[in-house]
Design a protein around this motif. Structure first.
Motif, PDB file in Angstrom:
ATOM      1  N   PRO A 303      -6.907   5.000  -4.015  1.00  0.00           N
ATOM      2  CA  PRO A 303      -7.185   3.571  -3.909  1.00  0.00           C
ATOM      3  C   PRO A 303      -7.613   3.215  -2.490  1.00  0.00           C
ATOM      4  O   PRO A 303      -7.136   3.823  -1.523  1.00  0.00           O
ATOM      5  N   PRO A 304      -8.516   2.269  -2.320  1.00  0.00           N
ATOM      6  CA  PRO A 304      -9.108   1.992  -1.006  1.00  0.00           C
ATOM      7  C   PRO A 304      -8.080   1.567   0.037  1.00  0.00           C
ATOM      8  O   PRO A 304      -7.111   0.875  -0.275  1.00  0.00           O
ATOM      9  N   LEU A 330      -6.315 -11.465   1.706  1.00  0.00           N
ATOM     10  CA  LEU A 330      -6.443 -10.860   0.380  1.00  0.00           C
ATOM     11  C   LEU A 330      -6.461  -9.340   0.468  1.00  0.00           C
ATOM     12  O   LEU A 330      -5.884  -8.656  -0.376  1.00  0.00           O
ATOM     13  N   ALA A 331      -7.132  -8.803   1.490  1.00  0.00           N
ATOM     14  CA  ALA A 331      -7.190  -7.351   1.650  1.00  0.00           C
ATOM     15  C   ALA A 331      -5.785  -6.781   1.877  1.00  0.00           C
ATOM     16  O   ALA A 331      -5.437  -5.722   1.344  1.00  0.00           O
ATOM     17  N   LYS A 332      -4.967  -7.485   2.646  1.00  0.00           N
ATOM     18  CA  LYS A 332      -3.597  -7.025   2.894  1.00  0.00           C
ATOM     19  C   LYS A 332      -2.724  -7.161   1.640  1.00  0.00           C
ATOM     20  O   LYS A 332      -1.851  -6.331   1.384  1.00  0.00           O
ATOM     21  N   ALA A 333      -2.992  -8.193   0.849  1.00  0.00           N
ATOM     22  CA  ALA A 333      -2.170  -8.455  -0.330  1.00  0.00           C
ATOM     23  C   ALA A 333      -2.479  -7.525  -1.494  1.00  0.00           C
ATOM     24  O   ALA A 333      -1.729  -7.485  -2.467  1.00  0.00           O
ATOM     25  N   THR A 334      -3.583  -6.802  -1.413  1.00  0.00           N
ATOM     26  CA  THR A 334      -4.009  -5.971  -2.548  1.00  0.00           C
ATOM     27  C   THR A 334      -3.883  -4.483  -2.249  1.00  0.00           C
ATOM     28  O   THR A 334      -4.670  -3.672  -2.738  1.00  0.00           O
ATOM     29  N   ASP A 335      -2.910  -4.098  -1.456  1.00  0.00           N
ATOM     30  CA  ASP A 335      -2.638  -2.682  -1.217  1.00  0.00           C
ATOM     31  C   ASP A 335      -2.263  -2.024  -2.547  1.00  0.00           C
ATOM     32  O   ASP A 335      -1.414  -2.525  -3.290  1.00  0.00           O
ATOM     33  N   GLY A 336      -2.913  -0.917  -2.868  1.00  0.00           N
ATOM     34  CA  GLY A 336      -2.666  -0.231  -4.135  1.00  0.00           C
ATOM     35  C   GLY A 336      -3.619  -0.626  -5.240  1.00  0.00           C
ATOM     36  O   GLY A 336      -3.648   0.015  -6.294  1.00  0.00           O
ATOM     37  N   TYR A 337      -4.429  -1.669  -5.036  1.00  0.00           N
ATOM     38  CA  TYR A 337      -5.429  -2.063  -6.029  1.00  0.00           C
ATOM     39  C   TYR A 337      -6.694  -1.217  -5.839  1.00  0.00           C
ATOM     40  O   TYR A 337      -7.073  -0.886  -4.714  1.00  0.00           O
ATOM     41  N   THR A 338      -7.344  -0.880  -6.925  1.00  0.00           N
ATOM     42  CA  THR A 338      -8.608  -0.143  -6.846  1.00  0.00           C
ATOM     43  C   THR A 338      -9.768  -1.117  -6.674  1.00  0.00           C
ATOM     44  O   THR A 338      -9.604  -2.342  -6.799  1.00  0.00           O
ATOM     45  N   GLY A 339     -10.954  -0.574  -6.412  1.00  0.00           N
ATOM     46  CA  GLY A 339     -12.144  -1.415  -6.322  1.00  0.00           C
ATOM     47  C   GLY A 339     -12.398  -2.147  -7.630  1.00  0.00           C
ATOM     48  O   GLY A 339     -12.803  -3.313  -7.628  1.00  0.00           O
ATOM     49  N   ALA A 340     -12.157  -1.466  -8.752  1.00  0.00           N
ATOM     50  CA  ALA A 340     -12.339  -2.108 -10.060  1.00  0.00           C
ATOM     51  C   ALA A 340     -11.321  -3.225 -10.255  1.00  0.00           C
ATOM     52  O   ALA A 340     -11.643  -4.272 -10.844  1.00  0.00           O
TER      53      ALA A 340
END
Length: 415
Positions: A303-304, A330-340
């Motif tokens: 994951p990114p 938002l970038a910090k809040a989405t740790d573990g999220y993929t690009g999709a």
């Protein structure tokens, strides 16, 4: 990267619209020009195309009242069509079948296409160009480093390659959870090399008739060799390269054998054919595919990271009517999220704003609250994959193939 909407099929009949489309493509930041084009598209009942241009205008000029008015018009449902007037020249309801049969003359029997169960038509494999490079891939420094060592440095330094006897043969197996951008990375590598790009899902190669799958695999590699230099990307390679010990069909085993022969290039030369394969389940790939000269290098795509997530958020929010978005938060809040996953979050936030605008009749921007509402509903999609990967890394890593994965799991406390 998002692009402006393509010209509509009837632009040839409307040279003014075609000219304005080209002018907007040349100067995408010209708000007045976009607004004029959108106005004409709305008049021409092409609201779907107008919406994209109006979104770009509102992103650059959120206070534009004219853009909001046109957006409301473009999103409004079409007026119901007026009922058709009865045709005074229409014939009465009665029909003379006997007279019609005499007019037809001799009846021609229907024709059917003849087919053979022994033959299967195979679609041609297309070689595309790639306009993106690794510079368009945000973050992922370790992935880029490995790609540089495996492909870029040898390709760009011919003299050093000859001195060190470094071959351009062999391939790379990309593995990781779904949605992390394995296909995007392969396409970026093709752009970086200035090579052609072929992407093939193994479902396109497999055929129900015995012998045709092997024939398709051979045709695929022959096309790649004729188009070298080319990046050949085999997606979902586990569907064809599954462990032969688990197969119950001789037909599938022979297909895997054919793939091995093509990778070995016993009868042909694979020089300049850069083979990348992707899988979500590397533990299901036949070990023979990962021997030297084949897919002999593996690369874990995860994951990114923060830098990559920031780039992904900016890419998906570009060309949308947004206001007050804190991308860094938002970038910090989405740790573990993929690009999709991030793309899905943006689509969900846009859906919230669109539905509210449709119900109220007032167009508004996509805001931070919309995305945070989507975040409360959508969780990262990679959880099940890491559950399986953890067991493999802990109990099936005798040869060290999954050391990189094990390090990641320990670092992120997923063990």
């Amino acid at each position: 990267m998002p692009t402006d909407p393509p010209d509509a099929p009837d632009d040839a009949a409307n040279p003014l619209l075609a000219s304005l489309q080209r002018a907007v493509e040349a100067t995408p930041d010209d708000v007045a020009l976009r607004l004029h084009l959108a106005d004409l598209l709305v008049e021409a009942a092409r609201g779907g195309e107008a919406v994209a241009h109006l979104a770009a205008v509102l992103q650059r000029d959120p206070g534009s009242s004219r853009a909001r008015e046109l957006m409301a018009t473009a999103l409004a449902p079409p007026a119901p069509a007026a009922p058709a007037e009865p045709d005074p020249t229409a014939r009465p309801s009665g029909f003379d079948w006997q007279a019609a049969e005499s007019d037809l003359g001799e009846v021609v029997a229907p024709m059917f296409a003849e087919s053979s169960a022994q033959e299967s038509e195979v679609a041609a494999y297309d070689v595309e160009g790639s306009r993106i490079t690794l510079a368009d891939v945000g973050g992922m420094k370790e992935v880029k480093k490995r790609l540089n060592a495996a492909f870029l440095a040898p390709m760009r330094n011919a003299e050093l390659r000859q001195m060190y006897r470094k071959s351009l043969r062999g391939g790379l197996l990309l593995y990781g959870p779904p949605g992390v951008g394995k296909t995007f990375i392969a396409r970026a590598l093709a752009g970086e090399l200035g090579a052609g790009f072929m992407t093939v899902s193994m479902a396109d190669v497999l055929d129900m008739y015995v012998g045709n799958s092997e024939k398709n695999v051979h045709e695929l590699f022959e096309t790649a060799r004729a188009s070298a230099p080319v990046v050949l990307f085999l997606d979902e390679v586990d569907s064809i390269g599954h462990k032969r010990s688990r197969m119950h069909s001789d037909h599938m085993r022979s297909t895997v054998n054919q793939l091995l022969l093509e990778l070995d290039s016993v009868a042909s030369d694979n020089e300049g054919v850069f083979v990348l394969a992707a899988t979500n389940h590397p533990w299901d790939v036949d070990a023979a595919l990962r021997r030297p000269g084949r897919l002999d290098r593996t690369l874990l795509v995860l994951p990114p990271d923060l830098e990559a997530r920031l780039a992904i958020w900016e890419s998906h929010l570009r060309e949308r009517p947004v206001a007050g978005i804190d991308v860094k938060k938002l970038a910090k809040a989405t740790d573990g999220y993929t690009g999709a996953d991030i793309a899905h979050l943006v689509e969900s936030a846009a859906e919230i704003a669109l539905l509210e605008a449709a119900e109220s009749g007032t167009v508004r921007m996509i805001g931070q609250a919309d995305i945070e509402a989507a975040l409360r509903e959508l969780r990262p999609s990679v959880g099940p994959w890491f559950e399986t990967a953890r067991n493999v890394a802990l109990f099936a890593n005798d040869d060290g193939s999954y050391d990189e994965l094990l390090t990641y799991l320990r670092k992120h406390r997923k063990l």
